[in-house]
Structures are given as structure tokens and as C-alpha cells.
Design a protein around this motif. Structure first.
Motif, mmCIF file in Angstrom:
data_model
loop_
_atom_site.group_PDB
_atom_site.id
_atom_site.type_symbol
_atom_site.label_atom_id
_atom_site.label_comp_id
_atom_site.label_asym_id
_atom_site.label_seq_id
_atom_site.Cartn_x
_atom_site.Cartn_y
_atom_site.Cartn_z
ATOM 1 N N LYS A 1 40.122 40.224 37.832
ATOM 2 C CA LYS A 1 39.329 39.024 38.082
ATOM 3 C C LYS A 1 39.946 38.139 39.165
ATOM 4 O O LYS A 1 39.978 36.918 39.051
ATOM 5 N N ARG A 2 40.435 38.774 40.213
ATOM 6 C CA ARG A 2 41.028 38.052 41.333
ATOM 7 C C ARG A 2 40.253 38.351 42.605
ATOM 8 O O ARG A 2 39.829 39.477 42.832
ATOM 9 N N TYR A 3 40.097 37.303 43.404
ATOM 10 C CA TYR A 3 39.489 37.465 44.712
ATOM 11 C C TYR A 3 40.612 37.584 45.732
ATOM 12 O O TYR A 3 41.536 36.771 45.744
ATOM 13 N N LEU A 4 40.506 38.596 46.547
ATOM 14 C CA LEU A 4 41.553 38.892 47.515
ATOM 15 C C LEU A 4 41.014 38.803 48.934
ATOM 16 O O LEU A 4 39.878 39.209 49.208
ATOM 17 N N ASP B 1 45.926 36.634 47.173
ATOM 18 C CA ASP B 1 45.002 36.157 46.143
ATOM 19 C C ASP B 1 44.456 34.808 46.591
ATOM 20 O O ASP B 1 45.217 33.870 46.842
ATOM 21 N N ILE B 2 43.132 34.701 46.715
ATOM 22 C CA ILE B 2 42.516 33.436 47.113
ATOM 23 C C ILE B 2 41.693 32.843 45.980
ATOM 24 O O ILE B 2 40.942 31.902 46.193
ATOM 25 N N THR B 3 41.855 33.369 44.781
ATOM 26 C CA THR B 3 41.075 32.910 43.637
ATOM 27 C C THR B 3 41.214 31.410 43.424
ATOM 28 O O THR B 3 40.214 30.703 43.251
ATOM 29 N N GLU B 4 42.437 30.900 43.446
ATOM 30 C CA GLU B 4 42.695 29.490 43.155
ATOM 31 C C GLU B 4 42.351 28.552 44.303
ATOM 32 O O GLU B 4 42.327 27.339 44.118
ATOM 33 N N THR B 5 42.086 29.081 45.484
ATOM 34 C CA THR B 5 41.796 28.214 46.627
ATOM 35 C C THR B 5 40.390 27.645 46.562
ATOM 36 O O THR B 5 40.078 26.694 47.268
#
Length: 188
Positions: A151-154, A175-179
Motif C-alpha cells: 500500500k505504498r505509492y512509489l 516512497d511518496i505515500t506520505e507526501t
């Protein structure tokens, strides 16, 4: 007391003398033509060994520098190698190298030696297609994509390692999930 000395000049490829290969003996001797040639062959071998030793030392230094860079990168990085599988020729890949940041960004640990079809079987086909395109064409790509298994966007960049016969592709990602960035889906 020494009664015999024979020497062959040791010189660099540029012709600079660096020493002499010497043969010494307590008995008086005379070298014939074959023995003189053999001494010169030995001198050449000494120079080849010195050159090889220098090259190995440089390679070790280069490897240490590469390893330091590899291990200190903030971005995840891996080298994948395409392999044949029951799905067809070059239809799977194995992780042959990965830095410590790989696990931090992708959320998957100990990937070296793992095949993508075993790691993320439900989404492997898409990853194989993306990187196989890079392998086949040699054209680097940049894209964003969700690694559904974690469930991570990269955000990723990928390029072929030359020569193509190596069947290897390098992948740099984060990992750009939290951005909060909205990644565009790229599903082949």
C-alpha cells in the motif's frame, strides 16, 4: 662471494625503468641466448603481475566507493535480472542487488535473491511488463505507481544496464505515500 649477475630491466608500458629483475649466483656462469630470452620473459611477467596488482587495488578502491554510495543513498535502489520462468522467456526477474533503503521505501525486506512473481504474485505481471520494456528498448522510464502489496505509492526511475546480454535493469525509487502527491497510475 657473488660471482654471477644477470639482469633484465623492468619498465612500465610508457618505457620508464622501475628496477631490474636479477639472477645472482656464487658460481661463475654465462647465459646463452635462450636463457637471456627466458630472463626477459620473466621480467615481462613481473611487470604484468605488477600491473595486475595495481588494477586489482584500483578495482577494490572503486568497489569500496561504489558500496559506500550504494549503502548511503536515501533512495531505494536495486538491480534486477530477467530470467525465464513457466510464464515464458524473460518473464520473471530476480533481485540481484538492493540497498538498505529498498526496504524502507518499498516495505519489503531481504529482496536479494527473490523473484518478483513470488514476492508480489498478484501484481508481478505489471512490474515485469514495465521493466521488460526498458530491457528490450534501452529507453529509461520515470513513473509513479502503487506497490499494492505494501500500500505504498512509489516514484520510480528505471534504466537498462549495459550490455543488454546481462539482462539487467536498475531501479531507483522513493516512497511518496506520505507526501500527499497524487501518483498517476501506470498499468501496462
Amino acid at each position: 662471494h657473488l660471482r654471477f649477475y644477470a639482469g633484465a630491466l623492468l619498465k612500465t608500458e610508457d618505457g620508464y625503468p622501475i628496477g631490474t629483475l636479477c639472477v645472482l649466483d656464487y658460481q661463475t656462469r654465462t647465459l646463452n641466448q635462450v636463457q637471456r630470452q627466458a630472463l626477459q620473459v620473466l621480467a615481462n611477467q613481473v611487470m604484468h603481475q605488477l600491473k595486475l596488482r595495481r588494477a586489482l587495488k584500483q578495482a577494490a578502491s572503486d568497489q569500496a566507493r561504489y558500496r559506500t554510495l550504494f549503502d548511503s543513498m536515501d533512495e531505494g535502489f536495486c538491480v534486477i535480472e530477467f530470467i525465464d520462468s513457466p510464464h515464458g522467456p524473460l518473464s520473471d526477474y530476480i533481485h540481484v542487488e538492493a540497498n538498505a533503503a529498498y526496504a524502507r521505501h518499498a516495505g519489503i525486506e531481504n529482496v536479494v535473491g527473490q523473484k518478483v512473481r513470488e514476492m508480489v504474485p498478484d501484481e508481478a505481471e505489471g512490474w515485469v511488463a514495465l521493466y521488460k520494456g526498458v530491457l528490450d528498448t534501452g529507453v529509461p522510464i520515470r513513473f509513479t505507481r502503487e506497490l499494492v502489496a505494501t500500500k505504498r505509492y512509489l516514484e520510480l526511475a528505471s534504466f537498462r544496464l549495459e550490455p543488454p546480454e546481462r539482462r539487467q535493469v536498475a531501479v531507483l525509487f522513493q516512497d511518496i505515500t506520505e507526501t500527499g502527491a497524487t501518483p498517476r497510475r501506470f498499468d501496462p
